[in-house]
Design a protein around this motif. Structure first.
Motif, PDB file in Angstrom:
ATOM      1  N   GLY A 143       0.794  -1.224   0.000  1.00 43.00           N
ATOM      2  CA  GLY A 143       0.000   0.000   0.000  1.00 43.00           C
ATOM      3  C   GLY A 143       0.824   1.270   0.000  1.00 43.00           C
ATOM      4  O   GLY A 143       0.283   2.358   0.163  1.00 43.00           O
ATOM      5  N   ALA A 144       2.130   1.178  -0.182  1.00 40.31           N
ATOM      6  CA  ALA A 144       3.001   2.352  -0.112  1.00 40.31           C
ATOM      7  C   ALA A 144       2.793   3.260  -1.323  1.00 40.31           C
ATOM      8  O   ALA A 144       2.580   2.788  -2.441  1.00 40.31           O
ATOM      9  CB  ALA A 144       4.458   1.918  -0.043  1.00 40.31           C
ATOM     10  N   THR A 145       2.845   4.575  -1.081  1.00 42.70           N
ATOM     11  CA  THR A 145       2.722   5.559  -2.153  1.00 42.70           C
ATOM     12  C   THR A 145       3.806   6.613  -2.003  1.00 42.70           C
ATOM     13  O   THR A 145       4.396   6.764  -0.924  1.00 42.70           O
ATOM     14  CB  THR A 145       1.358   6.269  -2.129  1.00 42.70           C
ATOM     15  N   PHE A 146       4.063   7.332  -3.084  1.00 38.93           N
ATOM     16  CA  PHE A 146       4.974   8.470  -3.028  1.00 38.93           C
ATOM     17  C   PHE A 146       4.418   9.576  -3.910  1.00 38.93           C
ATOM     18  O   PHE A 146       3.736   9.323  -4.889  1.00 38.93           O
ATOM     19  CB  PHE A 146       6.405   8.090  -3.423  1.00 38.93           C
ATOM     20  N   THR A 147       4.697  10.818  -3.506  1.00 36.33           N
ATOM     21  CA  THR A 147       4.194  11.990  -4.208  1.00 36.33           C
ATOM     22  C   THR A 147       5.346  12.701  -4.887  1.00 36.33           C
ATOM     23  O   THR A 147       6.373  12.965  -4.261  1.00 36.33           O
ATOM     24  CB  THR A 147       3.499  12.955  -3.226  1.00 36.33           C
ATOM     25  N   VAL A 148       5.178  13.009  -6.176  1.00 37.56           N
ATOM     26  CA  VAL A 148       6.195  13.709  -6.963  1.00 37.56           C
ATOM     27  C   VAL A 148       5.621  15.050  -7.385  1.00 37.56           C
ATOM     28  O   VAL A 148       4.482  15.130  -7.849  1.00 37.56           O
ATOM     29  CB  VAL A 148       6.604  12.880  -8.201  1.00 37.56           C
ATOM     30  N   ARG A 149       6.412  16.111  -7.232  1.00 35.53           N
ATOM     31  CA  ARG A 149       5.977  17.466  -7.575  1.00 35.53           C
ATOM     32  C   ARG A 149       6.923  18.056  -8.604  1.00 35.53           C
ATOM     33  O   ARG A 149       8.138  17.915  -8.499  1.00 35.53           O
ATOM     34  CB  ARG A 149       5.968  18.349  -6.335  1.00 35.53           C
ATOM     35  N   ARG A 150       6.331  18.736  -9.592  1.00 35.43           N
ATOM     36  CA  ARG A 150       7.122  19.492 -10.554  1.00 35.43           C
ATOM     37  C   ARG A 150       6.374  20.775 -10.875  1.00 35.43           C
ATOM     38  O   ARG A 150       5.165  20.875 -10.666  1.00 35.43           O
ATOM     39  CB  ARG A 150       7.391  18.698 -11.820  1.00 35.43           C
ATOM     40  N   VAL A 151       7.105  21.759 -11.370  1.00 34.61           N
ATOM     41  CA  VAL A 151       6.501  23.034 -11.741  1.00 34.61           C
ATOM     42  C   VAL A 151       6.725  23.227 -13.236  1.00 34.61           C
ATOM     43  O   VAL A 151       7.856  23.192 -13.718  1.00 34.61           O
ATOM     44  CB  VAL A 151       7.117  24.197 -10.940  1.00 34.61           C
ATOM     45  N   ARG A 152       5.643  23.414 -13.972  1.00 35.44           N
ATOM     46  CA  ARG A 152       5.696  23.651 -15.420  1.00 35.44           C
ATOM     47  C   ARG A 152       4.922  24.914 -15.725  1.00 35.44           C
ATOM     48  O   ARG A 152       3.740  25.038 -15.365  1.00 35.44           O
ATOM     49  CB  ARG A 152       5.087  22.485 -16.201  1.00 35.44           C
ATOM     50  N   PHE A 153       5.561  25.851 -16.393  1.00 35.49           N
ATOM     51  CA  PHE A 153       4.934  27.105 -16.805  1.00 35.49           C
ATOM     52  C   PHE A 153       4.308  27.830 -15.619  1.00 35.49           C
ATOM     53  O   PHE A 153       3.226  28.407 -15.725  1.00 35.49           O
ATOM     54  CB  PHE A 153       3.894  26.861 -17.906  1.00 35.49           C
ATOM     55  N   GLY A 154       4.975  27.771 -14.467  1.00 36.62           N
ATOM     56  CA  GLY A 154       4.503  28.467 -13.280  1.00 36.62           C
ATOM     57  C   GLY A 154       3.393  27.778 -12.520  1.00 36.62           C
ATOM     58  O   GLY A 154       2.882  28.315 -11.540  1.00 36.62           O
ATOM     59  N   VAL A 155       3.001  26.590 -12.940  1.00 34.75           N
ATOM     60  CA  VAL A 155       1.931  25.849 -12.280  1.00 34.75           C
ATOM     61  C   VAL A 155       2.517  24.583 -11.654  1.00 34.75           C
ATOM     62  O   VAL A 155       3.168  23.793 -12.334  1.00 34.75           O
ATOM     63  CB  VAL A 155       0.811  25.464 -13.285  1.00 34.75           C
ATOM     64  N   GLY A 156       2.278  24.403 -10.360  1.00 37.35           N
ATOM     65  CA  GLY A 156       2.762  23.210  -9.678  1.00 37.35           C
ATOM     66  C   GLY A 156       1.853  22.020  -9.947  1.00 37.35           C
ATOM     67  O   GLY A 156       0.633  22.136  -9.893  1.00 37.35           O
ATOM     68  N   ILE A 157       2.470  20.890 -10.270  1.00 40.14           N
ATOM     69  CA  ILE A 157       1.729  19.658 -10.558  1.00 40.14           C
ATOM     70  C   ILE A 157       2.245  18.573  -9.627  1.00 40.14           C
ATOM     71  O   ILE A 157       3.454  18.357  -9.543  1.00 40.14           O
ATOM     72  CB  ILE A 157       1.921  19.220 -12.018  1.00 40.14           C
ATOM     73  N   GLU A 158       1.339  17.913  -8.942  1.00 43.29           N
ATOM     74  CA  GLU A 158       1.716  16.809  -8.061  1.00 43.29           C
ATOM     75  C   GLU A 158       0.966  15.560  -8.474  1.00 43.29           C
ATOM     76  O   GLU A 158      -0.218  15.612  -8.785  1.00 43.29           O
ATOM     77  CB  GLU A 158       1.379  17.130  -6.602  1.00 43.29           C
ATOM     78  N   ARG A 159       1.681  14.460  -8.482  1.00 44.03           N
ATOM     79  CA  ARG A 159       1.052  13.159  -8.751  1.00 44.03           C
ATOM     80  C   ARG A 159       1.414  12.197  -7.648  1.00 44.03           C
ATOM     81  O   ARG A 159       2.555  12.172  -7.184  1.00 44.03           O
ATOM     82  CB  ARG A 159       1.525  12.584 -10.090  1.00 44.03           C
ATOM     83  N   ILE A 160       0.442  11.413  -7.250  1.00 50.29           N
ATOM     84  CA  ILE A 160       0.664  10.389  -6.236  1.00 50.29           C
ATOM     85  C   ILE A 160       0.700   9.047  -6.941  1.00 50.29           C
ATOM     86  O   ILE A 160      -0.228   8.688  -7.659  1.00 50.29           O
ATOM     87  CB  ILE A 160      -0.455  10.413  -5.177  1.00 50.29           C
ATOM     88  N   PHE A 161       1.796   8.322  -6.757  1.00 45.49           N
ATOM     89  CA  PHE A 161       1.982   7.023  -7.410  1.00 45.49           C
ATOM     90  C   PHE A 161       1.994   5.913  -6.373  1.00 45.49           C
ATOM     91  O   PHE A 161       2.669   6.031  -5.350  1.00 45.49           O
ATOM     92  CB  PHE A 161       3.327   6.977  -8.154  1.00 45.49           C
ATOM     93  N   PRO A 162       1.273   4.811  -6.623  1.00 49.69           N
ATOM     94  CA  PRO A 162       1.447   3.622  -5.784  1.00 49.69           C
ATOM     95  C   PRO A 162       2.825   3.024  -6.079  1.00 49.69           C
ATOM     96  O   PRO A 162       3.186   2.821  -7.239  1.00 49.69           O
ATOM     97  CB  PRO A 162       0.341   2.679  -6.249  1.00 49.69           C
ATOM     98  N   LEU A 163       3.602   2.780  -5.059  1.00 49.61           N
ATOM     99  CA  LEU A 163       4.991   2.356  -5.236  1.00 49.61           C
ATOM    100  C   LEU A 163       5.116   1.018  -5.959  1.00 49.61           C
ATOM    101  O   LEU A 163       5.976   0.841  -6.803  1.00 49.61           O
ATOM    102  CB  LEU A 163       5.682   2.283  -3.875  1.00 49.61           C
ATOM    103  N   HIS A 164       4.249   0.078  -5.665  1.00 48.44           N
ATOM    104  CA  HIS A 164       4.363  -1.266  -6.230  1.00 48.44           C
ATOM    105  C   HIS A 164       3.361  -1.524  -7.352  1.00 48.44           C
ATOM    106  O   HIS A 164       3.027  -2.672  -7.646  1.00 48.44           O
ATOM    107  CB  HIS A 164       4.189  -2.308  -5.119  1.00 48.44           C
ATOM    108  N   SER A 165       2.910  -0.470  -8.003  1.00 46.08           N
ATOM    109  CA  SER A 165       1.910  -0.594  -9.062  1.00 46.08           C
ATOM    110  C   SER A 165       2.507  -1.211 -10.327  1.00 46.08           C
ATOM    111  O   SER A 165       3.607  -0.853 -10.738  1.00 46.08           O
ATOM    112  CB  SER A 165       1.350   0.783  -9.401  1.00 46.08           C
ATOM    113  N   PRO A 166       1.787  -2.112 -10.987  1.00 46.85           N
ATOM    114  CA  PRO A 166       2.280  -2.658 -12.259  1.00 46.85           C
ATOM    115  C   PRO A 166       2.224  -1.637 -13.392  1.00 46.85           C
ATOM    116  O   PRO A 166       2.872  -1.827 -14.423  1.00 46.85           O
ATOM    117  CB  PRO A 166       1.346  -3.837 -12.538  1.00 46.85           C
TER     118      PRO A 166
END
Length: 137
Positions: free
Chosen positions: A60-83
């Motif tokens: 059930g582990a997850t991690f969140t990745v953040r990046r900024v593109r064109f001045g807008v912050g984008i975050e995605r949450i990924f399940p660590l062990h997802s196929p």
């Protein structure tokens, strides 16, 4: 935890994942399915950014990745062990003193930078293997 449930969780864990921490820059390649029926295609989409948190344990582990593109912050949450995750590549190591980097959401530009870490990955086998490698060299 029930031994049967533990075995089911262990069967779902991926062994090919690199070790990374909050503050590290990673590139996550995700498999996407496009179209339906006969025209269904699968492609890889890369999402590169800074890991701002890791949560959970086992399957059930997850991690969140953040990046900024064109001045807008984008975050995605990924399940660590997802196929659906094809691969995770560590692009850079960051030096931070917190486990959750949510404060980056309020920062902009140069203030949102993270210092690069000087840490090196330990070879497989822990400290004894590292000491043995130094003796051989």
């Amino acid at each position: 935890m029930n031994p049967i449930i533990r075995k089911l969780h262990e069967a779902q864990l991926r062994k090919d994942l690199p070790e990374f921490r909050p503050g590290d820059s990673v590139r996550v390649n995700v498999r996407l399915k496009e179209g339906e029926g006969e025209k269904e295609k699968e492609r890889l989409q890369a999402f590169e950014g800074v890991v701002i948190s890791k949560k959970g344990r086992a399957s059930g582990a997850t991690f969140t990745v953040r990046r900024v593109r064109f001045g807008v912050g984008i975050e995605r949450i990924f399940p660590l062990h997802s196929p659906s995750i094809s691969s995770i590549d560590v692009v850079g190591r960051g030096k931070v003193r917190r486990a959750r980097l949510y404060y980056l959401r309020e920062l902009k530009g140069k203030a949102a930078r993270i210092k690069r870490a000087a840490r090196e990955e330990a070879p497989a086998g822990g400290a004894k293997a590292a000491a043995a490698a130094e003796v051989k060299a």
